[in-house]
Write an enzyme that holds these catalytic residues in place. Sequence first.
Site, PDB file in Angstrom:
ATOM      1  CE  LYS A  34       0.719   1.669   4.271  1.00  0.00           C
ATOM      2  NZ  LYS A  34       1.428   2.720   4.695  1.00  0.00           N
ATOM      3  N   PRO A  43       9.745  -4.401  -0.207  1.00  0.00           N
ATOM      4  CG  PRO A  43      10.806  -2.531  -1.102  1.00  0.00           C
ATOM      5  CD  PRO A  43       9.560  -3.355  -1.228  1.00  0.00           C
ATOM      6  CB  ALA A  65      11.558  -1.955   8.042  1.00  0.00           C
ATOM      7  N   GLY A 108       7.521   1.279   4.928  1.00  0.00           N
ATOM      8  CA  GLY A 108       6.351   2.158   4.856  1.00  0.00           C
ATOM      9  C   GLY A 108       5.337   1.685   3.834  1.00  0.00           C
ATOM     10  N   GLY A 146       4.206  -4.131   4.123  1.00  0.00           N
ATOM     11  CA  GLY A 146       4.475  -5.491   3.641  1.00  0.00           C
ATOM     12  C   GLY A 146       4.049  -6.557   4.640  1.00  0.00           C
ATOM     13  CB  SER A 153      -0.030  -4.776   7.429  1.00  0.00           C
ATOM     14  OG  SER A 153       0.594  -4.121   8.499  1.00  0.00           O
ATOM     15  CG  ASP A 181      -1.026   0.097   8.191  1.00  0.00           C
ATOM     16  OD1 ASP A 181      -1.852   1.002   8.422  1.00  0.00           O
ATOM     17  OD2 ASP A 181       0.174   0.312   7.967  1.00  0.00           O
TER      18      ASP A 181
HETATM   19  P1  ATP Z   1       3.871  -0.361   8.086  1.00  0.00           P
HETATM   20  O1  ATP Z   1       3.821   0.595   6.923  1.00  0.00           O
HETATM   21  O2  ATP Z   1       2.610  -1.174   8.284  1.00  0.00           O
HETATM   22  O3  ATP Z   1       4.408   0.206   9.365  1.00  0.00           O
HETATM   23  P2  ATP Z   1       6.330  -1.300   7.057  1.00  0.00           P
HETATM   24  O4  ATP Z   1       6.174  -1.458   5.583  1.00  0.00           O
HETATM   25  O5  ATP Z   1       6.977  -0.040   7.494  1.00  0.00           O
HETATM   26  O6  ATP Z   1       4.932  -1.485   7.704  1.00  0.00           O
HETATM   27  P3  ATP Z   1       7.062  -4.045   7.381  1.00  0.00           P
HETATM   28  O7  ATP Z   1       7.747  -4.418   6.113  1.00  0.00           O
HETATM   29  O8  ATP Z   1       5.689  -4.528   7.570  1.00  0.00           O
HETATM   30  O9  ATP Z   1       7.161  -2.473   7.623  1.00  0.00           O
HETATM   31  O10 ATP Z   1       8.024  -4.555   8.555  1.00  0.00           O
HETATM   32  C1  ATP Z   1       7.969  -4.022   9.847  1.00  0.00           C
HETATM   33  C2  ATP Z   1       8.617  -5.013  10.818  1.00  0.00           C
HETATM   34  O11 ATP Z   1       7.768  -6.154  10.924  1.00  0.00           O
HETATM   35  C3  ATP Z   1       9.993  -5.515  10.358  1.00  0.00           C
HETATM   36  O12 ATP Z   1      10.912  -5.141  11.335  1.00  0.00           O
HETATM   37  C4  ATP Z   1       9.857  -7.024  10.266  1.00  0.00           C
HETATM   38  O13 ATP Z   1      10.911  -7.686  10.910  1.00  0.00           O
HETATM   39  C5  ATP Z   1       8.528  -7.351  10.951  1.00  0.00           C
HETATM   40  N1  ATP Z   1       7.746  -8.382  10.232  1.00  0.00           N
HETATM   41  C6  ATP Z   1       7.034  -9.362  10.778  1.00  0.00           C
HETATM   42  N2  ATP Z   1       6.424 -10.106   9.840  1.00  0.00           N
HETATM   43  C7  ATP Z   1       6.763  -9.589   8.644  1.00  0.00           C
HETATM   44  C8  ATP Z   1       6.448  -9.925   7.306  1.00  0.00           C
HETATM   45  N3  ATP Z   1       5.668 -10.961   6.987  1.00  0.00           N
HETATM   46  N4  ATP Z   1       6.944  -9.146   6.329  1.00  0.00           N
HETATM   47  C9  ATP Z   1       7.710  -8.069   6.642  1.00  0.00           C
HETATM   48  N5  ATP Z   1       8.059  -7.733   7.879  1.00  0.00           N
HETATM   49  C10 ATP Z   1       7.595  -8.473   8.893  1.00  0.00           C
END
Ligand code: ATP
Length: 306
Positions: free
Chosen positions: A25, A109, A111, A113, A116, A118, A151
């Site tokens: 997203k 990618p 962490a 934003g 991924g 969620s 999310d």
């Molecule tokens: P959001 O925008 O919802 O905050 P994000 O895109 O910033 O998410 P994610 O890629 O979801 O971040 O990863 C956040 C943390 O969640 C990472 O530190 C990772 O170790 C942990 N995590 C747990 N399960 C997963 C997964 N299936 N995929 C990615 N990260 C995961």
Amino acid sequence: MERTDRRYDRMEGRVQMVSEKAPAKINLTLDARYKRPDGYHELEMVMTTVDLADRIDLEDRDGSSITLESSSGLVPQDERNLAYRAAALLREKTGVRRGVHIRIHKRIPVAAGLAGGSSDAAATLRGLNRLWKLGLSGRELADIGAEIGSDIPFCVHSGTAVAKGRGEILEPLPAPPPCWVVLAKPAHGVSTADVFGRLNVGAISERPDTEAMAEAVCSGDFDRITGLLGNVLEPVTMGMHPEVGKIKRKMLEFGAEGALMSGSGPTVFALVRKESKAKRLVNGLKGFCRQVFAVRMLGKPIDSLD
Ligand code: ATP
């Protein structure tokens, strides 16, 4: 929304597997209105999905164990993974007595934003609902997902929506007009909790207009959408990681119609109408950013849900 089902027989019996697409997203807007007594920020966001997706394979298993593997070493491969937690909570809520092997083919990618984790959790809920023939509605799956992450309800329905509260109160919107989305992720990741921790809501000088963005999406007005892009977390993350600002400036210099950091970052996305311009942006950005993608806007909800 693409999805595949596979059922095949093995010597030892019938094995069932389903696959679900888990799209990333982006935030067209992100506003934090105030800090609530429970410590969360009251949010207002317009979110949509893009055609950059993980794939989740779910294989039904006898017994009760949940096992997980991922093509990426950057995500936990155990009960800390959001997809694992979603499967465990779904089993607990429904009393299912089956096991599952979860395989995550990671393209989004980590962490970054882009939600991924969620989206993986949401796809796991949708997929297990089909695999175990649970008959739960999208709303019920979203409610279960909300217990794990804010999310996840949006990712269960996917598509485009205004999200309020912690992100779990959703008003669906039509898909934005078709366009190209160029995503660039700097080398480092960002912790969402860290960015929100550094946000001072009282000091926010410029807020996006959620309602105007929702109207622009409804009327399919691309120019208005690009003009209304805004994220109150952008200056916070840019302060921590100046490359975010550099990428955004480069995107606009290379001719992007609009550019913004997604979520808590550090991924920056650009919206462009033409594929040729999207390619030009990718080539220009590759010089100083390793993870760059040009994908189509998706924006439509998952069709397998109520
Ligand atoms: P959001 O925008 O919802 O905050 P994000 O895109 O910033 O998410 P994610 O890629 O979801 O971040 O990863 C956040 C943390 O969640 C990472 O530190 C990772 O170790 C942990 N995590 C747990 N399960 C997963 C997964 N299936 N995929 C990615 N990260 C995961």
